[in-house]
Design a protein around this motif. Structure first.
Motif, mmCIF file in Angstrom:
data_model
loop_
_atom_site.group_PDB
_atom_site.id
_atom_site.type_symbol
_atom_site.label_atom_id
_atom_site.label_comp_id
_atom_site.label_asym_id
_atom_site.label_seq_id
_atom_site.Cartn_x
_atom_site.Cartn_y
_atom_site.Cartn_z
ATOM 1 N N ASP A 60 45.632 39.321 25.048
ATOM 2 C CA ASP A 60 47.095 39.380 24.980
ATOM 3 C C ASP A 60 47.657 38.340 24.017
ATOM 4 O OD1 ASP A 60 47.268 41.519 26.709
ATOM 5 O OD2 ASP A 60 47.602 40.274 28.483
ATOM 6 N N ASP A 61 47.020 37.175 23.961
ATOM 7 C CA ASP A 61 47.447 36.161 22.995
ATOM 8 C C ASP A 61 47.341 36.699 21.577
ATOM 9 O OD1 ASP A 61 48.025 34.043 24.785
ATOM 10 O OD2 ASP A 61 45.927 33.442 24.859
ATOM 11 N N ILE A 62 46.218 37.301 21.268
ATOM 12 C CA ILE A 62 45.977 37.789 19.917
ATOM 13 C C ILE A 62 46.969 38.891 19.552
ATOM 14 C CG2 ILE A 62 44.279 38.834 18.382
ATOM 15 C CD1 ILE A 62 43.682 35.929 19.182
ATOM 16 N N LYS A 63 47.355 39.683 20.514
ATOM 17 C CA LYS A 63 48.323 40.752 20.257
ATOM 18 C C LYS A 63 49.668 40.203 19.788
ATOM 19 C CE LYS A 63 46.453 44.111 23.583
ATOM 20 N NZ LYS A 63 46.698 44.809 24.873
ATOM 21 N N GLU A 64 49.978 38.966 20.170
ATOM 22 C CA GLU A 64 51.292 38.388 19.856
ATOM 23 C C GLU A 64 51.303 37.519 18.606
ATOM 24 O OE1 GLU A 64 53.506 36.705 23.160
ATOM 25 O OE2 GLU A 64 52.051 37.581 24.552
ATOM 26 N N VAL A 65 50.155 37.350 17.968
ATOM 27 C CA VAL A 65 50.078 36.491 16.789
ATOM 28 C C VAL A 65 50.925 37.052 15.647
ATOM 29 C CG1 VAL A 65 48.518 35.727 14.957
ATOM 30 C CG2 VAL A 65 47.840 35.487 17.349
ATOM 31 N N LYS A 66 51.662 36.156 14.973
ATOM 32 C CA LYS A 66 52.564 36.571 13.898
ATOM 33 C C LYS A 66 52.213 35.978 12.543
ATOM 34 C CE LYS A 66 56.571 37.190 16.946
ATOM 35 N NZ LYS A 66 57.962 36.758 17.221
ATOM 36 N N VAL A 67 51.321 34.999 12.494
ATOM 37 C CA VAL A 67 51.010 34.346 11.221
ATOM 38 C C VAL A 67 49.543 34.577 10.873
ATOM 39 C CG1 VAL A 67 52.752 32.576 11.652
ATOM 40 C CG2 VAL A 67 50.364 32.126 12.284
ATOM 41 N N PRO A 68 49.179 34.419 9.605
ATOM 42 C CA PRO A 68 47.777 34.577 9.206
ATOM 43 C C PRO A 68 46.855 33.735 10.086
ATOM 44 C CG PRO A 68 49.165 34.390 7.270
ATOM 45 C CD PRO A 68 50.049 34.113 8.448
ATOM 46 N N ILE A 69 45.799 34.358 10.575
ATOM 47 C CA ILE A 69 44.926 33.676 11.536
ATOM 48 C C ILE A 69 43.458 33.898 11.204
ATOM 49 C CG2 ILE A 69 45.021 35.632 13.146
ATOM 50 C CD1 ILE A 69 44.861 33.508 15.429
ATOM 51 N N ALA A 128 42.353 25.352 20.504
ATOM 52 C CA ALA A 128 42.587 26.682 19.949
ATOM 53 C C ALA A 128 43.640 27.438 20.742
ATOM 54 C CB ALA A 128 41.279 27.467 19.911
ATOM 55 N N LYS A 129 43.683 27.225 22.048
ATOM 56 C CA LYS A 129 44.709 27.862 22.872
ATOM 57 C C LYS A 129 46.096 27.361 22.484
ATOM 58 C CE LYS A 129 46.687 30.011 26.388
ATOM 59 N NZ LYS A 129 46.931 31.472 26.364
ATOM 60 N N VAL A 130 46.196 26.083 22.205
ATOM 61 C CA VAL A 130 47.486 25.524 21.772
ATOM 62 C C VAL A 130 47.899 26.145 20.440
ATOM 63 C CG1 VAL A 130 48.727 23.418 21.164
ATOM 64 C CG2 VAL A 130 47.006 23.369 22.987
ATOM 65 N N VAL A 131 46.933 26.272 19.528
ATOM 66 C CA VAL A 131 47.241 26.818 18.204
ATOM 67 C C VAL A 131 47.649 28.282 18.285
ATOM 68 C CG1 VAL A 131 46.263 27.391 15.954
ATOM 69 C CG2 VAL A 131 45.854 25.146 16.945
ATOM 70 N N VAL A 132 46.986 29.062 19.141
ATOM 71 C CA VAL A 132 47.347 30.483 19.217
ATOM 72 C C VAL A 132 48.763 30.655 19.762
ATOM 73 C CG1 VAL A 132 46.558 31.171 21.542
ATOM 74 C CG2 VAL A 132 46.339 32.760 19.633
ATOM 75 N N GLU A 133 49.195 29.726 20.607
ATOM 76 C CA GLU A 133 50.580 29.771 21.070
ATOM 77 C C GLU A 133 51.542 29.481 19.918
ATOM 78 O OE1 GLU A 133 51.704 30.762 23.954
ATOM 79 O OE2 GLU A 133 49.711 31.060 24.811
ATOM 80 N N LEU A 134 51.194 28.516 19.079
ATOM 81 C CA LEU A 134 52.022 28.224 17.912
ATOM 82 C C LEU A 134 52.070 29.414 16.963
ATOM 83 C CD1 LEU A 134 50.783 24.609 17.089
ATOM 84 C CD2 LEU A 134 52.995 25.222 18.071
ATOM 85 N N ALA A 135 50.967 30.156 16.901
ATOM 86 C CA ALA A 135 50.861 31.283 15.972
ATOM 87 C C ALA A 135 51.704 32.482 16.386
ATOM 88 C CB ALA A 135 49.393 31.712 15.843
ATOM 89 N N LYS A 136 52.312 32.412 17.567
ATOM 90 C CA LYS A 136 53.190 33.493 18.021
ATOM 91 C C LYS A 136 54.608 33.320 17.499
ATOM 92 C CE LYS A 136 50.524 33.936 22.325
ATOM 93 N NZ LYS A 136 50.563 33.831 23.806
ATOM 94 N N SER A 137 54.840 32.270 16.706
ATOM 95 C CA SER A 137 56.171 31.990 16.162
ATOM 96 C C SER A 137 56.043 31.711 14.671
ATOM 97 C CB SER A 137 56.784 30.783 16.867
ATOM 98 O OG SER A 137 56.099 29.600 16.475
ATOM 99 N N ASP A 138 57.135 31.340 14.053
ATOM 100 C CA ASP A 138 57.093 30.981 12.638
ATOM 101 C C ASP A 138 57.092 29.469 12.439
ATOM 102 O OD1 ASP A 138 59.644 30.392 13.423
ATOM 103 O OD2 ASP A 138 60.653 31.632 11.919
#
Length: 240
Positions: free
Chosen positions: A157-166, A131-141
């Motif tokens: 802080d990870d969640i604050k940077e999320v850019k895609v539907p999660i 899940a940590k790997v995925v949240v990093e991916l979710a910070k981009s397109d």
């Protein structure tokens, strides 16, 4: 992290399990692949917990996604060295060799490989460590949507940077990322209307409940199937 709970109930690994096949190199990693590659199909990247890609229930999840029209890849981000079962004392040493940051760099190469094959719509789901790997991916397109299941190492802080539907699926009995932390994630996402989100805490289940349980436990099977349905609904909505 509550190491004893994170490592609890490890699966019996089976490298030949599943309806798919294992290839030696997909984006640089040995990978379990389920489904036939079709450029019109969306792809899903599943990222394991600390016990790796040979876990039978994880592969069963991949095979079920294929039935819904996805091409699924489950890479061996742990390089044939999953966390030793039933030895909690080794977790810190093991994590020094297999940090989620390395998993994230490897995941980007897998996504490049998918795009190189013509796949344009990619979703990702990660369990615990994954899940940590995925949240990093979710910070981009790089991906269209993300699903975190009983996450570990994920921060506010990870969640604050999320850019895609999660979607975040948490456990009520979880000392690794307890419900109060999951609720903090939900509060942050509620302030980001531009990012669709879905947060759910499953009652009466422990960390790891989705892919680590006794198959003879009917209640555990039903909870896992409920989580798989939630994951599928999210992916169908934002990846297909």
């Amino acid at each position: 992290m509550a190491t004893s709970q994170c490592c609890a109930n490890p699966p019996t690994l089976d490298p030949v399990y599943g309806k798919g096949m294992v290839v030696d190199n997909f984006g640089g990693l040995k990978t379990y692949i389920s489904g036939a590659l079709d450029f019109s199909k969306p792809a899903i990247l599943l990222i394991s917990d600390i016990f790796g890609f040979d876990a039978p229930i994880l592969r069963a999840w991949a095979d079920k996604l294929v039935e819904s029209g996805y091409y699924v890849v489950v890479p061996d981000f742990l390089y044939g060295d999953p966390m030793p079962p039933n030895d909690f004392s080794q977790l810190s040493t093991w994590l020094q060799k297999h940090g989620p940051a390395k998993g994230f760099e490897d995941a980007k190469l897998v996504i490049q490989a998918l795009k190189g094959k013509g796949v344009s719509a990619i979703g990702a789901a990660g369990f615990c460590w994954g899940a940590k790997v995925v949240v990093e991916l979710a910070k981009s397109d790089d991906i269209k949507a993300a699903v975190l299941l009983h996450p570990a190492f994920v921060s506010v802080d990870d969640i604050k940077e999320v850019k895609v539907p999660i979607s975040i699926l948490g456990a009520e009995i979880d000392k690794t990322t307890p419900p109060e932390v999951i609720k903090q994630f939900e509060e942050i996402l509620s302030t980001k209307p531009e990012v669709p989100s879905y947060v759910k805490i499953f009652a009466g289940v422990p960390h790891g409940w989705t892919i680590r349980y006794e198959v003879t436990d009917k209640a555990a099977v039903e909870k896992s199937e409920e989580a798989h349905k939630d994951l599928l609904n999210w992916l169908n909505k934002y990846v297909k």
